[in-house]
Scaffold this motif. Structure first.
Motif, PDB file in Angstrom:
ATOM      1  N   MET A 181       0.859  -1.190   0.000  1.00 46.07           N
ATOM      2  CA  MET A 181       0.000   0.000   0.000  1.00 46.07           C
ATOM      3  C   MET A 181       0.895   1.239   0.000  1.00 46.07           C
ATOM      4  N   ASN A 182       1.491   1.497  -1.136  1.00 46.39           N
ATOM      5  CA  ASN A 182       2.478   2.562  -1.283  1.00 46.39           C
ATOM      6  C   ASN A 182       1.789   3.876  -1.642  1.00 46.39           C
ATOM      7  N   HIS A 183       0.945   4.379  -0.741  1.00 47.31           N
ATOM      8  CA  HIS A 183       0.140   5.557  -1.025  1.00 47.31           C
ATOM      9  C   HIS A 183       0.984   6.831  -1.042  1.00 47.31           C
ATOM     10  N   LEU A 184       0.573   7.764  -1.881  1.00 42.43           N
ATOM     11  CA  LEU A 184       1.238   9.059  -1.974  1.00 42.43           C
ATOM     12  C   LEU A 184       0.892   9.910  -0.757  1.00 42.43           C
ATOM     13  N   ILE A 185       1.897  10.563  -0.196  1.00 43.54           N
ATOM     14  CA  ILE A 185       1.717  11.508   0.913  1.00 43.54           C
ATOM     15  C   ILE A 185       2.016  12.913   0.404  1.00 43.54           C
ATOM     16  N   SER A 186       1.086  13.832   0.624  1.00 45.67           N
ATOM     17  CA  SER A 186       1.283  15.234   0.248  1.00 45.67           C
ATOM     18  C   SER A 186       1.790  16.005   1.461  1.00 45.67           C
ATOM     19  N   ILE A 187       2.982  16.552   1.339  1.00 47.15           N
ATOM     20  CA  ILE A 187       3.581  17.348   2.408  1.00 47.15           C
ATOM     21  C   ILE A 187       3.398  18.818   2.045  1.00 47.15           C
ATOM     22  N   ILE A 188       2.633  19.544   2.855  1.00 43.16           N
ATOM     23  CA  ILE A 188       2.273  20.929   2.550  1.00 43.16           C
ATOM     24  C   ILE A 188       3.077  21.870   3.441  1.00 43.16           C
ATOM     25  N   ILE A 189       3.872  22.735   2.807  1.00 41.93           N
ATOM     26  CA  ILE A 189       4.736  23.665   3.543  1.00 41.93           C
ATOM     27  C   ILE A 189       4.410  25.099   3.139  1.00 41.93           C
ATOM     28  N   PRO A 190       3.693  25.851   3.963  1.00 43.61           N
ATOM     29  CA  PRO A 190       3.504  27.282   3.716  1.00 43.61           C
ATOM     30  C   PRO A 190       4.819  28.010   3.982  1.00 43.61           C
ATOM     31  N   CYS A 191       5.155  28.942   3.106  1.00 44.69           N
ATOM     32  CA  CYS A 191       6.440  29.642   3.233  1.00 44.69           C
ATOM     33  C   CYS A 191       6.218  31.150   3.232  1.00 44.69           C
ATOM     34  N   TYR A 192       6.617  31.782   4.321  1.00 46.17           N
ATOM     35  CA  TYR A 192       6.568  33.237   4.356  1.00 46.17           C
ATOM     36  C   TYR A 192       7.778  33.776   5.115  1.00 46.17           C
ATOM     37  N   ASN A 193       8.744  34.279   4.368  1.00 47.71           N
ATOM     38  CA  ASN A 193       9.926  34.950   4.922  1.00 47.71           C
ATOM     39  C   ASN A 193      10.656  34.116   5.970  1.00 47.71           C
ATOM     40  N   GLN A 194      10.784  32.824   5.686  1.00 48.98           N
ATOM     41  CA  GLN A 194      11.555  31.943   6.564  1.00 48.98           C
ATOM     42  C   GLN A 194      12.710  31.319   5.784  1.00 48.98           C
ATOM     43  N   GLY A 195      13.262  32.103   4.847  1.00 48.00           N
ATOM     44  CA  GLY A 195      14.354  31.591   4.032  1.00 48.00           C
ATOM     45  C   GLY A 195      15.547  31.126   4.840  1.00 48.00           C
ATOM     46  N   LEU A 196      15.726  31.696   6.013  1.00 47.59           N
ATOM     47  CA  LEU A 196      16.847  31.334   6.876  1.00 47.59           C
ATOM     48  C   LEU A 196      16.796  29.858   7.270  1.00 47.59           C
ATOM     49  N   TYR A 197      15.586  29.301   7.374  1.00 38.23           N
ATOM     50  CA  TYR A 197      15.424  27.927   7.845  1.00 38.23           C
ATOM     51  C   TYR A 197      14.930  26.963   6.763  1.00 38.23           C
ATOM     52  N   LEU A 198      14.516  27.485   5.621  1.00 36.67           N
ATOM     53  CA  LEU A 198      13.793  26.672   4.638  1.00 36.67           C
ATOM     54  C   LEU A 198      14.630  25.539   4.066  1.00 36.67           C
ATOM     55  N   ASP A 199      15.918  25.772   3.831  1.00 37.72           N
ATOM     56  CA  ASP A 199      16.782  24.698   3.317  1.00 37.72           C
ATOM     57  C   ASP A 199      16.755  23.486   4.233  1.00 37.72           C
ATOM     58  N   GLU A 200      16.885  23.732   5.524  1.00 35.07           N
ATOM     59  CA  GLU A 200      16.917  22.644   6.501  1.00 35.07           C
ATOM     60  C   GLU A 200      15.582  21.912   6.547  1.00 35.07           C
ATOM     61  N   THR A 201      14.496  22.665   6.440  1.00 33.55           N
ATOM     62  CA  THR A 201      13.166  22.053   6.467  1.00 33.55           C
ATOM     63  C   THR A 201      12.953  21.149   5.263  1.00 33.55           C
ATOM     64  N   ILE A 202      13.287  21.651   4.073  1.00 33.03           N
ATOM     65  CA  ILE A 202      13.119  20.842   2.858  1.00 33.03           C
ATOM     66  C   ILE A 202      14.035  19.632   2.877  1.00 33.03           C
ATOM     67  N   ALA A 203      15.241  19.802   3.382  1.00 27.96           N
ATOM     68  CA  ALA A 203      16.175  18.677   3.464  1.00 27.96           C
ATOM     69  C   ALA A 203      15.613  17.560   4.334  1.00 27.96           C
ATOM     70  N   SER A 204      14.871  17.926   5.404  1.00 25.25           N
ATOM     71  CA  SER A 204      14.282  16.896   6.267  1.00 25.25           C
ATOM     72  C   SER A 204      13.203  16.112   5.536  1.00 25.25           C
ATOM     73  N   VAL A 205      12.619  16.709   4.493  1.00 24.37           N
ATOM     74  CA  VAL A 205      11.647  16.006   3.652  1.00 24.37           C
ATOM     75  C   VAL A 205      12.373  15.064   2.693  1.00 24.37           C
ATOM     76  N   LEU A 206      13.411  15.563   2.028  1.00 30.68           N
ATOM     77  CA  LEU A 206      14.157  14.724   1.093  1.00 30.68           C
ATOM     78  C   LEU A 206      14.823  13.542   1.775  1.00 30.68           C
ATOM     79  N   ASN A 207      15.123  13.671   3.036  1.00 34.05           N
ATOM     80  CA  ASN A 207      15.794  12.591   3.766  1.00 34.05           C
ATOM     81  C   ASN A 207      14.843  11.506   4.258  1.00 34.05           C
ATOM     82  N   GLN A 208      13.544  11.640   3.993  1.00 33.82           N
ATOM     83  CA  GLN A 208      12.579  10.665   4.499  1.00 33.82           C
ATOM     84  C   GLN A 208      12.863   9.260   3.968  1.00 33.82           C
ATOM     85  N   SER A 209      12.784   8.280   4.860  1.00 27.40           N
ATOM     86  CA  SER A 209      12.989   6.888   4.451  1.00 27.40           C
ATOM     87  C   SER A 209      11.819   6.385   3.604  1.00 27.40           C
TER      88      SER A 209
END
Length: 301
Positions: free
Chosen positions: A1-29
């Motif tokens: 049951m390999n269902h698609l998961i939609s990860i929703i990230i609202p972004c408003y002037n948080q560029g300082l942290y956004l790289d780290e946040t997106i990286a935590s998504v790409l690193n998902q097992s």
């Protein structure tokens, strides 16, 4: 049951942290996900960061909108989502590498609608985490506790949960709410008694910003709490609403009484009495402005 998961990230002037946040998504097992980035009219470097990550992984998709606030950004993300499940994530927070994998296993194994995991706090270094303000429990995951005990005994960061997307088919975050929108969401969802479970694994990280709450922000929270009451009364039964208002009044009255008691204790303290004597002395020598600073310092202790 390999269902698609939609990860929703609202972004408003948080560029300082956004790289780290997106990286935590790409690193998902767990890898069958789409990441929907909603640029809510950011004026910092958010757009260039999003563009960079879109070029790295085609599972990352972005949409730009004029600034309308967190609720409107999440609503747009829900409209664009194609997943069977939904994971919300704010643009300064992080997911554990196994967040999606573990939560999804619980959802599917037990035929659930919502899985809530534990979380930890961090500031700048996720390796240096601290315990959350609240201890989450399974017993909190019901309509009555969410309605009456929210922000008193507990609150649930939204990225702790993995949801069935079908829960949001008839739901929208109120765009007039600029705070307490999570409380509204949890109340509405649990009014319909979804099947849910809490697992005591720390799979989310909530970033604590070092800036203290200003008076303006405090008023902002109070104003939106009042607005929450106005909005929720159209959703829940009248008797529940009356009980909510009664409990809220008692809570704020008790809080005011405690604050008054603290002020009285301060006035009776030796530090305050010494401060008064210093004030009298400094008045005599013309340094009263300095005395006010000293009194303020004593009062803050």
């Amino acid at each position: 049951m390999n269902h698609l998961i939609s990860i929703i990230i609202p972004c408003y002037n948080q560029g300082l942290y956004l790289d780290e946040t997106i990286a935590s998504v790409l690193n998902q097992s767990y890898t069958n996900w789409e990441c929907i980035l909603i640029n809510d009219g950011s004026t910092d470097n958010t757009a260039s960061i999003i563009e960079k990550w879109e070029s790295i992984d085609n599972r990352i998709k972005s949409h730009y909108k004029e600034n309308g606030g967190l609720s409107s950004a999440r609503n747009l993300g829900l409209k664009k989502a194609k997943g069977f499940y939904v994971q919300f994530l704010d643009s300064d927070d992080l997911l554990h590498i196994n967040k999606l994998k573990i939560a999804l296993e619980y959802l599917q194994k037990n035929d659930l609608d919502i899985v809530v995991t534990n979380y930890a706090h961090f500031t700048n270094d996720v390796e240096n985490i601290t315990s959350p303000y609240y201890t989450l429990k399974q017993e909190f995951l019901n309509y009555n506790n969410i309605l009456y005990q929210w922000d008193t005994d507990f609150a649930i960061p939204i990225h702790c949960a993995l949801f069935k997307a079908s829960l949001f088919e008839l739901f929208e975050f109120p765009v007039t709410l600029k705070a307490k929108e999570d409380w509204y969401m949890w109340t509405v969802l649990f009014y319909n008694n979804p099947k849910s479970i809490y697992i005591n694994d720390t799979l989310c990280f909530y970033r604590i910003h070092t800036k203290s709450m200003t008076g303006d922000n405090f008023n902002h929270m109070i104003n939106n709490t009042m607005l929450f009451y106005d909005l929720i009364k159209t959703v829940i039964p009248k008797d529940d609403y009356i009980k909510l208002i009664e409990l809220s009044n008692k809570k704020y009255i008790n809080k005011s009484a405690v604050e008054s008691q603290k002020k009285q204790q301060i006035k009776q303290s030796n530090a305050f009495k010494i401060g008064n004597k210093i004030e009298v002395f400094l008045k005599k020598i013309g340094l009263n402005n300095l005395s006010q600073k000293i009194i303020k310092k004593f009062s803050e202790k």
